[in-house]
Scaffold this motif. Structure first.
Motif, PDB file in Angstrom:
ATOM      1  N   PHE A  61      47.812  46.643  48.564  1.00  0.00           N
ATOM      2  CA  PHE A  61      47.259  46.964  47.251  1.00  0.00           C
ATOM      3  C   PHE A  61      45.772  47.304  47.364  1.00  0.00           C
ATOM      4  N   LEU A  62      45.025  46.503  48.119  1.00  0.00           N
ATOM      5  CA  LEU A  62      43.587  46.726  48.252  1.00  0.00           C
ATOM      6  C   LEU A  62      43.280  47.954  49.109  1.00  0.00           C
ATOM      7  N   ILE A  63      44.067  48.188  50.137  1.00  0.00           N
ATOM      8  CA  ILE A  63      43.830  49.328  51.015  1.00  0.00           C
ATOM      9  C   ILE A  63      44.167  50.639  50.311  1.00  0.00           C
ATOM     10  N   GLU A  64      45.137  50.581  49.403  1.00  0.00           N
ATOM     11  CA  GLU A  64      45.563  51.782  48.684  1.00  0.00           C
ATOM     12  C   GLU A  64      44.387  52.479  47.998  1.00  0.00           C
ATOM     13  N   GLY A  65      43.436  51.686  47.473  1.00  0.00           N
ATOM     14  CA  GLY A  65      42.224  52.264  46.909  1.00  0.00           C
ATOM     15  C   GLY A  65      42.352  52.753  45.478  1.00  0.00           C
ATOM     16  N   LYS A  66      43.571  52.924  44.988  1.00  0.00           N
ATOM     17  CA  LYS A  66      43.794  53.368  43.610  1.00  0.00           C
ATOM     18  C   LYS A  66      44.648  52.317  42.922  1.00  0.00           C
ATOM     19  N   PRO A  67      44.019  51.360  42.236  1.00  0.00           N
ATOM     20  CA  PRO A  67      44.785  50.274  41.632  1.00  0.00           C
ATOM     21  C   PRO A  67      45.807  50.778  40.614  1.00  0.00           C
ATOM     22  N   VAL A  68      47.039  50.368  40.795  1.00  0.00           N
ATOM     23  CA  VAL A  68      48.105  50.726  39.856  1.00  0.00           C
ATOM     24  C   VAL A  68      48.873  49.463  39.496  1.00  0.00           C
ATOM     25  N   GLN A  69      49.468  49.482  38.331  1.00  0.00           N
ATOM     26  CA  GLN A  69      50.291  48.360  37.902  1.00  0.00           C
ATOM     27  C   GLN A  69      51.595  48.386  38.696  1.00  0.00           C
ATOM     28  N   ILE A  70      51.944  47.289  39.322  1.00  0.00           N
ATOM     29  CA  ILE A  70      53.158  47.206  40.120  1.00  0.00           C
ATOM     30  C   ILE A  70      54.259  46.574  39.270  1.00  0.00           C
ATOM     31  N   GLU A  71      55.324  47.312  39.049  1.00  0.00           N
ATOM     32  CA  GLU A  71      56.426  46.795  38.233  1.00  0.00           C
ATOM     33  C   GLU A  71      57.131  45.663  38.962  1.00  0.00           C
ATOM     34  N   HIS A  72      57.563  44.672  38.176  1.00  0.00           N
ATOM     35  CA  HIS A  72      58.286  43.513  38.723  1.00  0.00           C
ATOM     36  C   HIS A  72      57.494  42.866  39.862  1.00  0.00           C
ATOM     37  N   ILE A  73      56.227  42.616  39.602  1.00  0.00           N
ATOM     38  CA  ILE A  73      55.330  42.109  40.632  1.00  0.00           C
ATOM     39  C   ILE A  73      55.792  40.765  41.193  1.00  0.00           C
ATOM     40  N   HIS A 210      38.056  41.416  44.186  1.00  0.00           N
ATOM     41  CA  HIS A 210      38.613  40.133  43.731  1.00  0.00           C
ATOM     42  C   HIS A 210      39.146  40.261  42.305  1.00  0.00           C
ATOM     43  N   SER A 211      38.374  40.932  41.449  1.00  0.00           N
ATOM     44  CA  SER A 211      38.802  41.134  40.067  1.00  0.00           C
ATOM     45  C   SER A 211      40.039  42.030  39.985  1.00  0.00           C
ATOM     46  N   LEU A 212      40.141  43.015  40.874  1.00  0.00           N
ATOM     47  CA  LEU A 212      41.318  43.888  40.888  1.00  0.00           C
ATOM     48  C   LEU A 212      42.585  43.093  41.191  1.00  0.00           C
ATOM     49  N   VAL A 213      42.491  42.175  42.137  1.00  0.00           N
ATOM     50  CA  VAL A 213      43.658  41.334  42.458  1.00  0.00           C
ATOM     51  C   VAL A 213      44.060  40.511  41.240  1.00  0.00           C
ATOM     52  N   GLU A 214      43.066  39.989  40.526  1.00  0.00           N
ATOM     53  CA  GLU A 214      43.370  39.207  39.326  1.00  0.00           C
ATOM     54  C   GLU A 214      43.986  40.079  38.230  1.00  0.00           C
ATOM     55  N   ASP A 215      43.400  41.252  38.022  1.00  0.00           N
ATOM     56  CA  ASP A 215      43.823  42.105  36.904  1.00  0.00           C
ATOM     57  C   ASP A 215      45.165  42.787  37.142  1.00  0.00           C
ATOM     58  N   TYR A 216      45.435  43.187  38.391  1.00  0.00           N
ATOM     59  CA  TYR A 216      46.615  44.003  38.663  1.00  0.00           C
ATOM     60  C   TYR A 216      47.752  43.255  39.352  1.00  0.00           C
ATOM     61  N   LEU A 217      47.477  42.070  39.905  1.00  0.00           N
ATOM     62  CA  LEU A 217      48.537  41.281  40.542  1.00  0.00           C
ATOM     63  C   LEU A 217      48.750  39.946  39.830  1.00  0.00           C
ATOM     64  N   PHE A 218      47.664  39.179  39.687  1.00  0.00           N
ATOM     65  CA  PHE A 218      47.780  37.828  39.138  1.00  0.00           C
ATOM     66  C   PHE A 218      48.206  37.831  37.672  1.00  0.00           C
ATOM     67  N   VAL A 219      47.443  38.526  36.812  1.00  0.00           N
ATOM     68  CA  VAL A 219      47.745  38.528  35.373  1.00  0.00           C
ATOM     69  C   VAL A 219      49.124  39.119  35.074  1.00  0.00           C
ATOM     70  N   PRO A 220      49.492  40.279  35.646  1.00  0.00           N
ATOM     71  CA  PRO A 220      50.841  40.803  35.381  1.00  0.00           C
ATOM     72  C   PRO A 220      51.955  39.856  35.830  1.00  0.00           C
ATOM     73  N   ALA A 221      51.735  39.134  36.930  1.00  0.00           N
ATOM     74  CA  ALA A 221      52.740  38.176  37.388  1.00  0.00           C
ATOM     75  C   ALA A 221      52.913  37.036  36.385  1.00  0.00           C
ATOM     76  N   ILE A 222      51.798  36.581  35.798  1.00  0.00           N
ATOM     77  CA  ILE A 222      51.879  35.505  34.797  1.00  0.00           C
ATOM     78  C   ILE A 222      52.569  36.013  33.538  1.00  0.00           C
ATOM     79  N   LEU A 223      52.269  37.232  33.142  1.00  0.00           N
ATOM     80  CA  LEU A 223      52.932  37.814  31.959  1.00  0.00           C
ATOM     81  C   LEU A 223      54.448  37.868  32.169  1.00  0.00           C
TER      82      LEU A 223
END
Length: 228
Positions: A61-73, A210-223
């Protein structure tokens, strides 16, 4: 793991780090130390009892460089492991990186006028306090909430959307300090001050990822977890 990722279980861990040096910090936050020889990513994760899918998802996710929402994270990560990763990042920022940066900064501005040094110290300390408040809120409120949620205990007074609304970009706080040093520092240039400025840029970038991991991986997983 995240299917669009470049790196796979069979790739050497040393190749991952040498090709993408910021991943040495990511690796450390997963609790993986250097000295893994020729082992591949799968072997190193197994040796260190790190969930392979979570590690590869974060790295790719971090290496990709273009943060995207991952479905069914939640199919790709372990929330317990991700929380431990985020906690270790907080420990690194609060107990190592920011104190170390402050010491270097104070040494670099020793020769400037006291009123200027006072302003620089003030900006840095206010920034560090903002980072501390942000991360302590996560440690004391968000992570305990998620851990209870993983046990099937839902808190009717709280949900992850509350965190998402107040999740300001803390790395933006450092811009003022950076601009003061670049535009208004009255002393002659020095290797030490340039080194401090370089560290500030690196810290800003590290906090952003760090914020990208929270916004695009952590928060969507909690949702997703809350819906279940």
């Amino acid at each position: 793991m995240y299917k669009k990722g470049k790196y796979r279980e069979s790739d050497k861990m040393s190749d991952l780090i040498c090709d993408n040096y910021p991943m040495v910090l990511v690796m450390s936050r997963f609790g993986i130390d250097l000295g893994f020889g020729e082992k591949n990513i799968g072997e190193v994760c197994k040796q260190n009892e790190v969930d392979l899918n979570t590690f590869l998802t974060v790295v790719n996710f971090l290496i990709e460089g273009k943060p995207v929402q991952i479905e069914h994270i939640t199919d790709y990560i372990s929330l317990e492991v991700l929380i431990r990763y985020l906690h270790n990042a907080h420990d690194y920022f609060l107990n190592f990186r920011l104190p170390h940066l402050r010491r270097k900064l104070l040494e670099a501005i020793e020769g400037c006028r006291e009123e200027v040094a006072f302003v620089i110290r003030k900006f840095f300390d206010e920034y560090a306090e903002e980072v501390n408040k942000h991360m302590m809120y996560e440690e004391n409120t968000v992570y305990p909430y998620v851990k209870r949620l993983l046990k099937g205990e839902k808190d009717p007074r709280y949900n992850i959307s509350i965190f998402r609304k107040r999740h300001d970009q803390i790395e933006m706080k450092i811009i003022e300090l950076k601009n003061i040093l670049i535009k208004y520092y009255p002393g002659e240039g020095s290797n030490l001050l340039n080194s401090v400025l370089f560290d500030i840029f690196a810290t800003e970038e590290d906090l952003a990822t760090h914020s990208l991991v929270e916004d695009y991986l952590f928060v969507p997983a909690i949702l997703e977890l809350e819906k279940k």
